[in-house]
Design an enzyme around this catalytic site. Sequence first.
Site, PDB file in Angstrom:
ATOM      1  N   LYS A 275      -3.901 -10.859   8.360  1.00 42.65           N
ATOM      2  CA  LYS A 275      -2.921 -11.618   7.656  1.00 42.65           C
ATOM      3  C   LYS A 275      -2.286 -12.614   8.746  1.00 42.65           C
ATOM      4  O   LYS A 275      -1.089 -12.901   8.682  1.00 42.65           O
ATOM      5  CB  LYS A 275      -1.917 -10.655   6.772  1.00 42.65           C
ATOM      6  CG  LYS A 275      -0.894 -11.529   6.205  1.00 42.65           C
ATOM      7  CD  LYS A 275      -1.503 -12.087   4.705  1.00 42.65           C
ATOM      8  CE  LYS A 275      -0.663 -12.886   3.843  1.00 42.65           C
ATOM      9  NZ  LYS A 275      -1.408 -13.809   2.866  1.00 42.65           N
TER      10      LYS A 275
ATOM     11  N   TYR B  69       2.020   2.355  11.558  1.00 46.44           N
ATOM     12  CA  TYR B  69       2.175   3.718  11.184  1.00 46.44           C
ATOM     13  C   TYR B  69       2.667   4.426  12.599  1.00 46.44           C
ATOM     14  O   TYR B  69       2.798   5.784  12.549  1.00 46.44           O
ATOM     15  CB  TYR B  69       0.765   4.153  11.119  1.00 46.44           C
ATOM     16  CG  TYR B  69       0.184   4.213   9.683  1.00 46.44           C
ATOM     17  CD1 TYR B  69      -0.054   3.008   9.079  1.00 46.44           C
ATOM     18  CD2 TYR B  69       0.343   5.314   8.925  1.00 46.44           C
ATOM     19  CE1 TYR B  69      -0.572   2.775   7.782  1.00 46.44           C
ATOM     20  CE2 TYR B  69      -0.223   5.349   7.645  1.00 46.44           C
ATOM     21  CZ  TYR B  69      -0.558   4.000   6.859  1.00 46.44           C
ATOM     22  OH  TYR B  69      -0.841   3.990   5.791  1.00 46.44           O
TER      23      TYR B  69
ATOM     24  N   ASP C 220      -8.099   2.077  -1.177  1.00 46.93           N
ATOM     25  CA  ASP C 220      -7.785   2.799  -2.701  1.00 46.93           C
ATOM     26  C   ASP C 220      -8.380   1.934  -3.764  1.00 46.93           C
ATOM     27  O   ASP C 220      -9.072   2.270  -4.511  1.00 46.93           O
ATOM     28  CB  ASP C 220      -6.227   2.960  -2.615  1.00 46.93           C
ATOM     29  CG  ASP C 220      -5.571   4.442  -2.440  1.00 46.93           C
ATOM     30  OD1 ASP C 220      -6.121   5.238  -1.661  1.00 46.93           O
ATOM     31  OD2 ASP C 220      -4.770   4.554  -3.197  1.00 46.93           O
TER      32      ASP C 220
ATOM     33  N   ASP D  16      -5.338 -10.584   1.278  1.00 52.54           N
ATOM     34  CA  ASP D  16      -4.933 -11.079   0.097  1.00 52.54           C
ATOM     35  C   ASP D  16      -6.196 -11.358  -0.804  1.00 52.54           C
ATOM     36  O   ASP D  16      -6.573 -10.861  -1.740  1.00 52.54           O
ATOM     37  CB  ASP D  16      -3.627 -11.802  -0.461  1.00 52.54           C
ATOM     38  CG  ASP D  16      -3.703 -13.167   0.680  1.00 52.54           C
ATOM     39  OD1 ASP D  16      -4.541 -13.221   1.414  1.00 52.54           O
ATOM     40  OD2 ASP D  16      -2.782 -14.001   0.317  1.00 52.54           O
TER      41      ASP D  16
ATOM     42  N   ASP E  72      -5.523   1.222   4.670  1.00 53.98           N
ATOM     43  CA  ASP E  72      -5.292   2.497   4.008  1.00 53.98           C
ATOM     44  C   ASP E  72      -5.471   1.591   2.341  1.00 53.98           C
ATOM     45  O   ASP E  72      -5.915   2.339   1.516  1.00 53.98           O
ATOM     46  CB  ASP E  72      -3.832   2.720   4.349  1.00 53.98           C
ATOM     47  CG  ASP E  72      -3.129   3.761   3.189  1.00 53.98           C
ATOM     48  OD1 ASP E  72      -3.764   4.616   2.783  1.00 53.98           O
ATOM     49  OD2 ASP E  72      -2.022   3.448   2.590  1.00 53.98           O
TER      50      ASP E  72
HETATM   51  C1  IPM Z   1      -4.637   7.998   3.527  1.00 48.89           C
HETATM   52  C2  IPM Z   1      -3.186   8.573   3.133  1.00 48.89           C
HETATM   53  C3  IPM Z   1      -2.211   8.517   4.311  1.00 48.89           C
HETATM   54  C4  IPM Z   1      -2.312   7.026   5.252  1.00 48.89           C
HETATM   55  C5  IPM Z   1      -0.820   8.860   4.105  1.00 48.89           C
HETATM   56  C6  IPM Z   1      -0.824  10.203   3.504  1.00 48.89           C
HETATM   57  C7  IPM Z   1       0.022   8.994   5.324  1.00 48.89           C
HETATM   58  O1  IPM Z   1      -2.731   7.377   2.220  1.00 48.89           O
HETATM   59  O2  IPM Z   1      -5.211   8.966   4.374  1.00 48.89           O
HETATM   60  O3  IPM Z   1      -5.271   7.166   2.930  1.00 48.89           O
HETATM   61  O4  IPM Z   1      -1.503   6.259   4.838  1.00 48.89           O
HETATM   62  O5  IPM Z   1      -3.119   6.947   5.918  1.00 48.89           O
HETATM   63 MN    MN Z   2      -4.178   6.116   1.533  1.00 54.01          MN
END
Ligand code: IPM
Ligand code: MN
Length: 356
Positions: A192, A135, A253, A225, A249
């Site tokens: 990884k 990042y 999700d 993975d 990140d």
């Molecule tokens: C998160 C988002 C951010 C990240 C993006 C918007 C840069 O996906 O906060 O999870 O990747 O950290």
């Molecule tokens: Mn995210």
Amino acid sequence: MSVRKRIAIIPGDGIGKEVIPEAVKAVAASGADVETSQFDWGADRYLVDGVTVPPDGFVMLERDFDAILVGAFGDPRVASNIHAKDILLGMRFKMDLYANVRPVRLLDAALCPLKGIEPKHIDFVVIRENTEGVYTDAGGVFKQGTPDEIAVQEDINTRKGVERVIRFAFEYAERHPKLDGSPRKRVLMCDKSNAMTHAGGLWQRVFKEVGAEYPQIKTEHMYVDALCMQMVRDPRQFDIVVTNNMFGDIITDLAAALQGGLGMAASGNIHPGKTSMFEPVHGSAPPIAGKNVANPFGAILTAAMMLGHLGLTEEAKKIDAAVLEAVQQKRTTQDIGGALGTREAGDWVADKVGRG
Ligand code: IPM
Ligand code: MN
Ligand code: NAD
């Protein structure tokens, strides 16, 4: 007597502008002794005056506020996403908020897409390194637009950065028992290192060294993975997971889906002792923005997390309990099975908190 906490509110773009007011409503209803100030940082402002972060914006946030509550950034009209990078990644990097804490909790069995999984089975926390990795945008593009184009995106891992986030994970395990009151006993490091040997080697060595300082906590490891597969196969096995910026990140999700979707997931960007920033895991969701359908609970739970961080634990508990009840009574938005709009679900929670 408590000292009034000062909170900066930055709703941002898209559904951020809808869910954050609901979170602020819940905080107000909780009776928390806070003072809020609104900031218009985001795509609309950028498109008007070209400003993403006003001069000294981060210095001001650190100086004048105890915490920051943020919605989301991302707008189709700003293709470069420069404002999101400046504001969101700016806060994380420039305010050195090195630990992104993303709790994963299932409030009701009906919300989990996995068979046979109940709330008592899912209560883990992902601690994501938040200031380096891929990042940092180190690297560059050479010979752009030619057949010989080269794009380099460096993965920066410093000894200091890796060590402090791993230590944070162990300290977090010691200080934050599970919801049922039982202690957290395991920290799992996810990487990884079988393919990315340089960075992975550093993470492996540091994890071993720091882990040895916490003999009462079991250390574990998974490749990222395999961890994704295990999270879907049996999420019961996780307690604390610590990992780098990008893997953190991605897996959060996935972890959000275990909780009922992105609309339910909360997070805090923390540097102990400094002004920290709290935001739901989800983004600005442009296709559903402005329609009063976004789930405000991730933002509301994020606000509760912020209050807990500020020591306002009773107020935080009231908000958590109200969201739990809303979910159980299906007083929710459609994404998790209810029939309410964003505002109506937020009203229900605020009303419950107020009676609370
Ligand atoms: C998160 C988002 C951010 C990240 C993006 C918007 C840069 O996906 O906060 O999870 O990747 O950290
Ligand atoms: Mn995210
Ligand atoms: P997203 O999280 O905005 O949406 C992903 C999916 O989840 C969509 O189907 C969306 O409708 C749904 N969703 C998200 N939040 C929801 C909610 N509260 N209630 C109901 N449904 C919800 O991710 P994306 O589509 O990949 O990204 C959209 C924009 O947001 C992009 O510009 C991205 O960069 C940005 N983004 C910002 C942040 C942040 O600021 N923290 C986080 C993630 C993505």
